[in-house]
Design a protein around this motif. Structure first.
Motif: not given
Length: 423
Positions: A2-3, A208-209, A364-365, A375-379
């Motif tokens: 989580l962020i 960790y990833g 996220n990690r 053109g937007k960066n998404q997870l």
């Protein structure tokens, strides 16, 4: 992982959801928010000091140019003080950031709304069952006795070489093991999964990833001289192949499969339920991994479940599927389905596969994103599943296919084995 913006925006909802895991999130979230406020305040102070230092540096140059060295030297002294202050603030900022990151790593994934309440594996929800449990002849044996009877797996030899939990497969046992690996890989590649051979050791960043670190650190074998970890599953190296990548939308979905040995310490486990192949420190497993657009990930999860079902149907093993409850679901998963095969000789269910959707928790990690059509960066969302773990599948075959004549090989495996019976 989580962020902070997610936690601030959804604190109450996330706290309620994590209660399903028996995780008291509220005090942890309060610490996260307090540390983030301290981080932002420290960053603001540092930015101000650096800005003042830059301004003074420009003014010093102008003063020397205009023949005012005394004023310039006064500002130089102030600049020295500002640099010392900036150094102290940078150290404080690094410390706060490390504390915040460490705390965020302790928070498990938010469970999907369909995850049932419950405290342990007894509360998992059975959602599917298929296959008839065979009626065995009188005197049917558990797989560890069958392995000894037909000289196909030597547990004591493994103890001699390494220790408990490291069996040696022999003769037709070794060939059956190899046949299962080839069969699983063929099924996966035929379903569109690209095969990879990956390292069996990973660095700390990879651990960790995908979330094995720090949560499962005590269960992983650590190579001290090289600061590497033996992999607990192929999920770790396969998913980490894409760590830090910015994918194009057209590249998704990405579907991978790979065979690796897996290494797990599994300390403190004793008793009949861990005898033989039931629980090992080293075992073979074929894994499937998917990287998906968020809106497609739950359909992908259902597709993965359906794929594993086809394998078990061809092996003609009785199995069931469980939806894991909040108290039993893994640290990184949002939703997990466990497959269990019925061990007739042991009269118990044995887990042989977990199929999970991690949503954006691993992404996220991993800093793994894609560029959408705008053109937007998404997870991305990541998923993985066992297709399949070998030891308990092999145990199920040995026990469920035993006859007075010997152990019959499932028809689908005969072309891979080159024999029909273990006798």
């Amino acid at each position: 992982m989580l962020i902070v913006p997610q936690i601030i925006a959804n604190k109450e909802a996330y706290s309620k959801a994590l209660a399903k895991r028996n995780f008291d999130a509220a005090p942890v979230f309060d610490k996260v928010i307090a540390l983030d406020e301290k981080r932002r305040a420290t960053q603001t102070k540092l930015d101000t000091v650096l800005a003042d230092s830059n301004t003074f540096s420009k003014e010093i140059g102008m003063l020397f140019k205009n023949g005012e060295p005394q004023k310039a030297n006064v500002l130089k002294e102030k600049t020295v003080q500002l640099k010392e202050t900036a150094k102290e603030l940078s150290t404080q900022l690094t410390s706060v950031q490390q504390q915040l990151e460490t705390l965020l790593y302790t928070i498990p994934n938010i469970p999907h709304e369909s995850v049932p309440d419950g405290h342990n594996d007894e509360d998992n929800e059975e959602v599917y069952k298929e296959g008839d449990v065979p009626i065995l002849a009188k005197g049917a044996l558990p797989h560890w006795e069958l392995a000894n009877k037909y000289d196909i797996i030597d547990f004591e030899l493994g103890v001699k070489i390494t220790g408990a939990g490291f069996p040696v497969y022999k003769g037709k046992g070794a060939r059956l093991q190899r046949a299962l690996i080839s069969y699983f890989l063929d099924k996966n590649t035929a379903a569109g999964y690209k095969e990879y051979q990956v390292p069996h050791l990973v660095n700390e960043s990879s651990g960790y990833g995908t979330g094995q670190l720090p949560d499962k650190e005590g269960q992983m074998y650590y190579v001290t001289g090289d600061d590497l970890y033996l992999i607990p599953t192929a999920e770790v190296p396969v998913t980490n192949m894409f760590r830090g990548d910015l994918l194009q939308e057209a590249e998704l979905p990405i579907c991978c499969t790979g065979y690796t040995p897996c290494f797990r310490r599994e300390a403190g486990s004793y008793g009949a339920h861990v005898r033989g192949l039931n629980r090992l420190h080293q075992f073979d497993k074929v894994e499937i991994v998917r990287i998906e657009k968020p809106e497609n990930s739950y359909q992908a999860l259902e597709d993965m479940v359906a794929h594993v079902k086809t394998i078990l149907k061809e092996l003609q093993l009785p199995y069931r599927i469980l939806r894991l409850c909040g108290g039993d679901i893994g640290f990184t998963a949002a939703l997990t389905y466990d497959f269990e095969v019925f061990s007739t000789a042991q009269d118990r269910w044995l887990e042989i596969s977990s199929v999970s959707n991690f949503e954006s928790f691993q992404a996220n990690r991993l800093k793994l994103r894609y560029k959408d059509s705008n053109g937007k960066n998404q997870l991305v969302h990541t998923l993985n599943g066992s297709a399949l773990a070998l030891p308990r599948v092999l145990a199920g075959i040995l026990e469920n296919y035993q006859t007075p004549k010997g152990i019959k090989i499932p028809d689908v495996l005969v072309p891979y084995c080159g024999f029909e019976w273990i006798d």
